[in-house]
Scaffold this active site. Structure first.
Site: not given
Length: 947
Positions: A22, A91, A100, A102, A335, A451, A763, A782, A785-786, A850, A870
C-alpha cells in the site's frame, strides 16, 4: 540510527519490502503527480521491532510526530483541534497483500468535542456523526477488543426502531444517539472508556495494526498463501478524504480491465455518499462504475485518464481505489490487480499485442496453477436448467456442493470429505476458513469488488456475488429463491462463476475449451485468438526458453499418446506393475505360488509376450523419444487377493463341512508367508528383483524384444531401464549385470543392436547420500520423491495425510503437505547432494524426477534450480510443468531486471502487491493474482474428473 518513518514523497514501488504494498504504491502515485492525500508510512522494520520486544521501537514516536506535523501543515489543520480537526486513516500494508486479514481504523482524531467542529466546518452534522460512529466502531473492535457483533447489533436495532432500510436513512440525531450507544458498549465490554485524546488514538491505532500481523486470521491466511511469518506489516497514516459528505461525494473501486475475463473496458463499483469500506464490504449494493459518468461527469473523465496513465505506467491491470469529496477526485490506492486465471492469460497476451510487454514477460505473468484451473471442466450449457438465481460473475469456474451458511459448518463438512458451497449475505475476513474449505462462495450482496469476490479470485474459488433475488437467512440456515424454492442447509446447488448463474442440483460437466485444444495437440497458430490462443502462445514461449525437459508418467499406450499430444518429450516413468493387474493377475499368482523353478518359469514365460506387447505399443506411441521403464517395484503380496477375503472363504467352506478350495488355501498360505509389518520398507523394488529368480530377466527380455520389434518396423525406440529402491551400489551392480546378460542374448538372437541404458531411482536417503558410488554404475538418476519424502520424514503417506497433516498445517509445522510441494530444506537438500555427488562421479549424468512433485509448479522451480534435466508427471500435468519450466528459466534474467523499473517479473504480483485503500481488502501475491488455490493441484489428478 534505524529510520522507521517515510513520507510518501520519499518512496516508490521499488520499496515495497520496506513500505509495504500500500505505502509503496501511494508513494509511486505521489511521485507521478496524481492526486493522493498526503501521508507517511511506518515501515515493516518498525513492526518487526515491535513484535520482537512488545513495545514501539526507540525513536519511532518522534519520527511519527515530525511527519505528522508535515501532514498538518499541508492540510492546514491540526490533529486534535476542536474547531477544524485533521482526521487520519491508519491502515495495514504488508509486502504481500492479506485481504482484510489485518486492521484498518478510519477517522482517527474525532472525539466528543471535535465532532461538533467537524459538523460546523463541513456544514453537515450528519456527516460528522456518521464519521464519529465509524471511528467508535473500528477503534472499539480493533484496538480495544470489544466484540464487533455488538456494534452491528446496535446499528440494526436502531434501524428497526426508525424503520430505516439502510444507514443512509438515519439522520444526524440518530447517528449521535448511535455514537453514545457505541461508547457505552466499549466501556461495558472492555472496562475502559473510548480515549478522547487524538494523539492517544493514533498511537494505539498504529500499535493495533502491528499486533494484527499475528492475529489468528492473518496467520491462517499466511499459512495458506505461504507468506513468511517474519515480514511484518507497514502502517500507512494518511489524511482522511471523505466520500460520505453527501450525494456529490462517494467512493469506488475501478479496474483498468475486467479482472474476471481480462477484457478492456470500464469495470468497477461506485457507491455515492459512502466511505470505501462500504464498497468492499458488500453491506450496500453498489452501482456500476459507468454510472459515475452520469453522476459526476468531470470526476469520471479524470478517473479514466488516471486509469490509463496507471495501466501504462505499471504495464498491467491496475486495481484502483478512489474517493470523490464534493466533486474532487482523490486516489487512495493502486496495485497490480488480482485476477482470475482466464484474465491472467488474456491480459498478458493482450499487453504483448499492445506493445507494452514482450512474450518473455507475458510468460512470467501467468502460472501453471492458473493453467491447471483453466483445464478443469465447465457446466454443459446445453443441459443446464433454468437458473434458480443470478448474480455477478465474480470468479469463474464450475462448482457443485451442499449449501452451508457459516464458515465453521463449511470447514466441518469439508473436513469430512463433503463438497460445500458457502452461502452468505456478504463475507468478511472471519469467513476465511469457510471460504478455503468451500468449492464456491455465493453471496446475496456485493459486486466484483466485494470482499467475497476479491478473496475468491485470489484463491481460485468459484464465486457469484450480489444475487439479490436470493433471500439469505443465516439465522434460520436457509435461502429462498424468487420462485419460492427453499435451500435448506445441505441441499445441493451448482454455481457458475463464469455466468453468475446458480442452479438447483448437480449440473453435468463438459471439458473446457482449453483442455480440448491442448488434448488435440494444436499449436499456437492453429489456436487463433481468444483464451485458447493466449494459453498456447504462452506454452510456446515456455517451450522456447525452458531448460528442463518435461516427460510424462505413463503406463499405457493411450496415456503415452495423450502425453505426447500435451507436449511431453518422452516417458520418465513407465510403471510395469500396472501391466500385471486385471486379467493377468492370475499369472502373477502362479509365479508366487510356484513350488519349483520350472513352475515359476512357466508363469514368467506366460507373462513375457504380454509385457513385450505392452512395451512395443508404448515405444510406438513415443517413437523417437526416451521411455524410462521401471522394473517391478511393489511387494508381491499386492497382487494377491485380500487376506480377510481369503480367510472368510476358507473358514466358510470349513464351517459347511466342505474342503476349502486348493487355490484359496494356497493363496492364503502365500499371503501369510509374505506378510510384512511395513511392506513399503520390505521386499520390494531392487530387493524383489534379486530375491525372485527370473523376474528381472523376464522384464528386461520383454523390453529388449519390444525394441527389436520397433526397430524392425522402422521405428526409433529409445527404451531405458530403471531399477527402483536402490540403497547400495552393489544392488545396482548385480541387477545391471543381469540386465546386460539378457540384452546381450537378445542382441545375439536378433541381430539388432539393442542398447538400453540402465539407471536407478534415488528414493532413499542412503542412495542420495551415496550418490557418487551409485553414479559409477548408473547411466541416469531419477528421483522418486514420493518415497524419498516418506523415508526422509518417516511418514507413511497412506496413513498420515488424513490422520494428522491437517493439524500440522493448522499449527504451522508446514505450510503445505510435503507430498504436494517438495520439502526443500530436508528432501530438497538430499536432492542437491545427490545431484552434486552424482555428477562429480559421472560428469554429464542425466538426472530427472518422476514423483508427483514433477507436476507441482513450486517444485518445478526447485528442480530447475537444483540442475535437473527433466521432470516427469501425469499426462494431464504436462502443460502445467511445461509452463512452469519456462517460468523457472526466466528466474535469473528477471532477478537481473529487478530494480530497473521496480518490477519482479518472475512473480508479477510482487511488483505492487497492495492492499485496498479503505479497508485493507485484497491484493495479489502470485503470478498476477491467479495463483494460490492448491486444491486444484491433485498430483496425478485428471482435470477431466471435475473440481
Amino acid at each position: 540510527m534505524v529510520r522507521y518513518v517515510y513520507d510518501f514523497a520519499e518512496g516508490g514501488r521499488e520499496m515495497a519490502g520496506l513500505l509495504g504494498g500500500k505505502g509503496s504504491n501511494l508513494a509511486e502515485m505521489t511521485r507521478m503527480g496524481l492526486p493522493v492525500p498526503p501521508g507517511f508510512v511506518i515501515s515493516t522494520e518498525a513492526c518487526r521491532a515491535f513484535l520482537a520486544t512488545g513495545s514501539e521501537p526507540d525513536g519511532m514516536a518522534e519520527e511519527v510526530a515530525r511527519h505528522l506535523a508535515a501532514v498538518e501543515e499541508s492540510a492546514g489543520r491540526t490533529l486534535g483541534r476542536a474547531d477544524d480537526p485533521l482526521l487520519l486513516s491508519v491502515r495495514s500494508g504488508a509486502r504481500f497483500s492479506m485481504p482484510g486479514m489485518m486492521e484498518t481504523i478510519l477517522d482517527v482524531g474525532l472525539n466528543d468535542e471535535s465532532v461538533h467542529g467537524l459538523a460546523r466546518v463541513s456544514g453537515s452534522a450528519r456527516f460528522a456523526w456518521d464519521s464519529y460512529r465509524r471511528l467508535l466502531q473500528m477503534f472499539g473492535a480493533t484496538v480495544m477488543g470489544a466484540p464487533a457483533a455488538r456494534f452491528e447489533e446496535a446499528l440494526d436495532a436502531l434501524k428497526r426502531a426508525r424503520g430505516a432500510r439502510s444507514d443512509l436513512d438515519l439522520d444526524a440525531d440518530d447517528l449521535a444517539e448511535l455514537a453514545d450507544t457505541y461508547k457505552d458498549a466499549v466501556l461495558r465490554e472492555t472496562g475502559e472508556a473510548f480515549p478522547q485524546s487524538p494523539a492517544e488514538q493514533l498511537r494505539r491505532a498504529i500499535l493495533a495494526v502491528f499486533e494484527s500481523w499475528n492475529g489468528e486470521r492473518a496467520r491462517l491466511y499466511r499459512r495458506r498463501e505461504r507468506i513468511p511469518d517474519d515480514l511484518g506489516t507497514a502502517v500507512t497514516v494518511q489524511r482522511m478524504v471523505f466520500g460520505n459528505l453527501g450525494p456529490d461525494s462517494g467512493s469506488g473501486v475501478a479496474f483498468t480491465r475486467d479482472p474476471a475475463t481480462g477484457r478492456p473496458g470500464v469495470y468497477g463499483d461506485y457507491l455515492p455518499d459512502a466511505q470505501g469500506e462500504d464498497v468492499v464490504s458488500g453491506i450496500r449494493n453498489t452501482v456500476p462504475l459507468a454510472d459515475l459518468e452520469r453522476l459526476d461527469p468531470a470526476s469520471y473523465r479524470r478517473l479514466l485518464e488516471i486509469m490509463e496513465t496507471l495501466e501504462r505506467h505499471y504495464r498491467d491491470l491496475c486495481d484502483i481505489e478512489f474517493t470523490i469529496e464534493r466533486g474532487r477526485l482523490w486516489m487512495l490506492q493502486t496495485r497490480v490487480g488480482k485476477r482470475t486465471a482466464e484474465a491472467a492469460f488474456a491480459i498478458a497476451d493482450a499487453l504483448v499485442e499492445e506493445g507494452l510487454i514482450d512474450r518473455r514477460e507475458a510468460l512470467s505473468r501467468v502460472s501453471g496453477e492458473g493453467l491447471a484451473r483453466l483445464m478443469f471442466p465447465r457446466f454443459d450449457a446445453e443441459r443446464t436448467p433454468e437458473p434458480l438465481a443470478r448474480g455477478v460473475a465474480a470468479s469463474p469456474g464450475a462448482a457443485v456442493g451442499a449449501v452451508v451458511f457459516d464458515s465453521a459448518e463449511a470447514a466441518r463438512r469439508a473436513a469430512a470429505g463433503e463438497k460445500v458451497v458457502l452461502v452468505r449475505q456478504e463475507t468478511n475476513p472471519d469467513d476465511l476458513p469457510g471460504m478455503v474449505a468451500a468449492q464456491a462462495i455465493l453471496t446475496s450482496r456485493g459486486g466484483k469488488t466485494s470482499h467475497a469476490a476479491v478473496v475468491a479470485r485470489g484463491m481460485g474459488k468459484v464465486c457469484v456475488c450480489g444475487a439479490e433475488e436470493l433471500a439469505v437467512d443465516t439465522a434460520r440456515r436457509r435461502a429462498t429463491a424468487p420462485d419460492g424454492t427453499v435451500l435448506d442447509e445441505g441441499r445441493v446447488v451448482s454455481v457458475d462463476g463464469s455466468s453468475g448463474a446458480v442452479y438447483l442440483g448437480e449440473v453435468p460437466l463438459v471439458p473446457s475449451e482449453v483442455m480440448r485444444r491442448l488434448e488435440a495437440g494444436k499449436d499456437g497458430a492453429a489456436a487463433g485468438d481468444g483464451l485458447v490462443g493466449a494459453v498456447t502462445r504462452a506454452l510456446e514461449q515456455a517451450d522456447a526458453v525452458r531448460r528442463l525437459e518435461v516427460r510424462a508418467n505413463a503406463d499405457t499406450p493411450e496415456d503415452a499418446a495423450r502425453a505426447r499430444r500435451f507436449g511431453a518429450r518422452g516417458i520418465g516413468l513407465c510403471r510395469t506393475e500396472h501391466m500385471f493387474l486385471g486379467e493377468r493377475r492370475h499369472l502373477v499368482e502362479e509365479m508366487i505360488l510356484a513350488r519349483t523353478p520350472e513352475e515359476r518359469d512357466r508363469a514368467l514365460d506366460a507373462l513375457l509376450p504380454l509385457q513385450t506387447d505392452d512395451f512395443t505399443r508404448i515405444l510406438e506411441a513415443m517413437d523417437g523419444l526416451p521411455v524410462t521403464i521401471r522394473l517391478l517395484d511393489p511387494p508381491l503380496h499386492e497382487f494377491l487377493p485380500d487376506r480377510v477375503e481369503l480367510a472368510v472363504r476358507v473358514a466358510t467352506a470349513t464351517e459347511r463341512g466342505e474342503r476349502p478350495g486348493q487355490r484359496d488355501t494356497e493363496l492364503l498360505e502365500a499371503v501369510d508367508r509374505m506378510h510384512e509389518d511395513n511392506p513399503m520398507m520390505g521386499l520390494r523394488g531392487v530387493r524383489l528383483g534379486l530375491a525372485v529368480p527370473g523376474l528381472v530377466a523376464m522384464q528386461v527380455r520383454a523390453v529388449a524384444s519390444a525394441v527389436v520389434a520397433r526397430t524392425r518396423a522402422g521405428g526409433d525406440p529409445r527404451a531405458e531401464i530403471m531399477v527402483p529402491l536402490v540403497g547400495d551400489v552393489e544392488e545396482l551392480r548385480l541387477v545391471s549385470a543381469e540386465v546386460e546378460r539378457v540384452l546381450a542374448e537378445v542382441r545375439a538372437e536378433s541381430g539388432v543392436p539393442v542398447d538400453c541404458p540402465v539407471g536407478t531411482m534415488i528414493e532413499l536417503p542412503r542412495s542420495a547420500l551415496t550418490a557418487g558410488p551409485i553414479a559409477g554404475e548408473a547411466a541416469f538418476f531419477s528421483f522418486g520423491t514420493n518415497d524419498l519424502t516418506q523415508t526422509t520424514w518417516g511418514f507413511s503417506r497412506d496413513d498420515v495425510e488424513s490422520e494428522f497433516f491437517p493439524a500440522y498445517i493448522d499449527r504451522g509445522v508446514f505450510a503445505v503437505s510435503p507430498f504436494e510441494t517438495l520439502d526443500e530444506e530436508g528432501v530438497g537438500r538430499l536432492v542437491r547432494i545427490a545431484v552434486e555427488e552424482g555428477r562429480r562421479a559421472r560428469p554429464g549424468l542425466q538426472i530427472g524426477v518422476c514423483g508427483e512433485h514433477g507436476g507441482d509448479p513450486a517444485s518445478v522451480h526447485f528442480f530447475h534450480s537444483a540442475g535437473l534435466d527433466y521432470v516427469s508427471c501425469s499426462p494431464f500435468r504436462v502443460p502445467v510443468a511445461r509452463l512452469e519450466a519456462g517460468r523457472a528459466a526466466l528466474g535469473d534474467e528477471t532477478d537481473a531486471a529487478d530494480g530497473a523499473d521496480g518490477t519482479d517479473r518472475a512473480d508479477q504480483a510482487d511488483q505492487a502487491d497492495q492492499a485496498r485503500g479503505a479497508d485493507g481488502a485484497d491484493g495479489g501475491r502470485r503470478d498476477s493474482g491467479d495463483g494460490g488455490d492448491r486444491s486444484d493441484r491433485g498430483g496425478d489428478g485428471d482435470p477431466a474428473a471435475g473440481r
